[in-house]
Design an enzyme around this catalytic site. Structure first.
Site, PDB file in Angstrom:
ATOM      1  N   CYS A 130       0.810  -1.226   0.000  1.00  0.00           N
ATOM      2  CA  CYS A 130       0.000   0.000   0.000  1.00  0.00           C
ATOM      3  C   CYS A 130       0.847   1.281   0.000  1.00  0.00           C
ATOM      4  O   CYS A 130       0.543   2.235  -0.718  1.00  0.00           O
ATOM      5  CB  CYS A 130      -0.950  -0.002   1.198  1.00  0.00           C
ATOM      6  SG  CYS A 130      -0.278  -0.792   2.666  1.00  0.00           S
ATOM      7  N   HIS A 243      -2.873   6.097   4.647  1.00  0.00           N
ATOM      8  CA  HIS A 243      -1.455   6.263   4.953  1.00  0.00           C
ATOM      9  C   HIS A 243      -1.005   7.647   4.467  1.00  0.00           C
ATOM     10  O   HIS A 243      -1.431   8.103   3.399  1.00  0.00           O
ATOM     11  CB  HIS A 243      -0.605   5.224   4.210  1.00  0.00           C
ATOM     12  CG  HIS A 243      -0.797   3.815   4.661  1.00  0.00           C
ATOM     13  ND1 HIS A 243      -1.497   3.457   5.790  1.00  0.00           N
ATOM     14  CD2 HIS A 243      -0.325   2.650   4.122  1.00  0.00           C
ATOM     15  CE1 HIS A 243      -1.460   2.135   5.924  1.00  0.00           C
ATOM     16  NE2 HIS A 243      -0.772   1.627   4.921  1.00  0.00           N
TER      17      HIS A 243
HETATM   18  O1  L14 Z   1       0.911  -5.470   1.913  1.00  0.00           O
HETATM   19  O2  L14 Z   1       0.299  -2.231   7.763  1.00  0.00           O
HETATM   20  O3  L14 Z   1       2.889  -6.142   2.419  1.00  0.00           O
HETATM   21  O4  L14 Z   1       0.709  -4.032   8.878  1.00  0.00           O
HETATM   22  C1  L14 Z   1       1.741  -5.978   5.200  1.00  0.00           C
HETATM   23  C2  L14 Z   1       1.778  -5.205   6.521  1.00  0.00           C
HETATM   24  C3  L14 Z   1       0.574  -4.046   4.135  1.00  0.00           C
HETATM   25  C4  L14 Z   1       0.660  -3.268   5.419  1.00  0.00           C
HETATM   26  C5  L14 Z   1       1.835  -5.598   2.718  1.00  0.00           C
HETATM   27  C6  L14 Z   1       0.579  -3.435   7.824  1.00  0.00           C
HETATM   28  C7  L14 Z   1       1.693  -5.002   4.076  1.00  0.00           C
HETATM   29  C8  L14 Z   1       0.689  -4.205   6.554  1.00  0.00           C
END
Ligand code: L14
Ligand code: 25A
Length: 348
Positions: A130, A243
């Site tokens: 993301c 975010h």
């Molecule tokens: O898509 O905010 O690799 O804890 C995995 C951890 C997305 C964010 C990914 C988080 C992430 C996530």
């Protein structure tokens, strides 16, 4: 878009899975049938799809027969285990986890940036992280115009990145603290309510977190340009959705802040929201549910010759996950790529 598809959403009961169903419905995705899968504990549960509900079934290896397209958001382990079976059944997978992103067989796609990478896919397409998605949407037009040499990014990430359990943890801790109870930490190692954790995903041998290194490696793969240097610090903030990122770039050629505003205001998927005199800048609390990547606080970095600073905000569950995945599916359809040519590439 003439053919109607059978579409499966895997991880349909999760925060992102639910948004995927909503996005498919809202964008009128040409599906003749939409199926919902999750883990065994959700068997028989119902999830909303428009004004109807779909019954959730347990994900099993053999559910993909007759499914054209599956969008996964059920975590890395589930994806590693099940997507090869989907591809084997002739079903194209768009996967939201980190499992396949750096696999050379899998395109890593943000449609506004590198839709062309979908050509020649082998059945599994990866949706980027993301934080990477919103950054590359905003930076690609600048890279094309004046070549970015180096990116320094700090993120301020919402708890919904961790899925439903992150959302519930912040909610519960806020309640606990207002009621004079000790907040319980189940999802994060420390309290997230009224706090900031400079820690997302696991720590690696180089003392960066996996989230930080995803931003580095995925940006290079999406830009198809190893000469772009990236360094990241990722922090979790007590925000539910969206975010935010403070981004500093150094470029080969000069671009003024004014030129950047004009360029970005014409860029696909970007909305420039930048007028300091009117206190106009993007904020997570005001971008929830939006499709666009918002860019503001654009200014020249006066400490170097060719540098810019900016502040980038996007809804991590929408553009950062569900929307980007559905846009990939739309692009596959447009390019007539909803087919798997070699069904065994991922089955070893
Ligand atoms: O898509 O905010 O690799 O804890 C995995 C951890 C997305 C964010 C990914 C988080 C992430 C996530
Ligand atoms: O990679 P990891 O470490 O394994 O981490 C995976 C986590 O990351 C999230 C996802 O969160 C998951 O927990 N995730 C993955 N990619 C993400 C991204 N890009 C991301 N989050 C944000 N951005 P999640 O909890 O929101 O979704 C998990 C979904 O995956 C299903 N699942 C898990 N293991 C599975 C599986 N499906 C099939 N096979 C497996 N082995 C999971 O199904 C869920 O759909 P579930 O049955 O376990 O459902 C969880 C139950 O949680 C409650 N619930 C979830 N969301 C909501 C909710 N309740 C109310 N409202 C909600 N929005 C329900 O009780 C549901 O039944």
């Amino acid at each position: 878009m003439s053919k109607k598809l059978t579409v499966a959403v895997v991880g349909a009961t999760g925060a992102v899975g639910r948004e995927m169903l909503k996005t498919l419905h809202d964008r009128n995705f040409p599906a003749s049938q939409v199926l919902a899968f999750a883990s065994a504990r959700s068997e028989g549960a119902k999830v909303p799809f428009g004004d109807k509900e779909i019954v959730v079934h347990e994900l099993k290896e053999d559910v993909f027969n007759g499914v054209d397209l599956a969008i996964f958001s059920a975590g890395g382990a589930t994806s590693l285990k099940f997507s090869p079976h989907a591809a084997h059944a002739g079903c194209v997978v768009v996967d939201n986890s980190a499992a396949w992103r750096m696999d050379e067989r899998c395109p890593l796609v943000v449609p506004e940036v590198n839709a062309h990478a979908l050509e020649g896919h082998k059945g599994i397409i990866a949706n980027p992280n993301c934080s990477t998605i919103q950054m590359v949407v905003a930076l690609k037009p600048i890279h094309d115009a004046v070549t970015i040499k180096r990116i320094v990014v700090s993120t301020y990430q919402a708890v919904s990145g961790t899925g439903q359990k992150g959302i519930m943890e912040l909610e519960q801790q806020v309640r606990d603290m207002f009621n004079g109870r000790d907040p319980e930490c189940k999802t994060y190692p420390y309290r997230i309510a009224f706090n900031i954790l400079p820690h997302i995903d696991i720590f690696l041998d180089n003392d960066y977190t996996k989230e930080e290194m995803k931003m580095v490696n995925e940006t290079v793969k999406i830009f198809e340009d190893p000469s772009v240097k990236v360094t990241a610090t990722c922090a979790r903030v007590p925000v539910f959705y969206c975010h935010s990122e403070s981004v500093n770039i150094e470029t080969e050629k000069k671009m003024t802040a004014k030129e950047a505003r004009i360029l970005l205001s014409q860029a696909p998927g970007v909305r420039v929201f930048d007028n300091p005199r009117e206190l106009m800048y993007p904020m997570p609390g005001y971008c929830v549910g939006e499709d666009a990547t918002f860019v503001g606080r654009i200014r020249e970095d006066e400490s170097i010759d060719n540098g810019l600073n900016m502040w980038i905000v996007a809804d991590n569950v929408r553009k950062g996950a569900a929307l980007n995945a559905v846009q990939i599916a739309e692009e596959l359809l447009k390019r007539d790529l909803v087919r798997v040519t070699d069904r065994n590439v991922f089955l070893q």
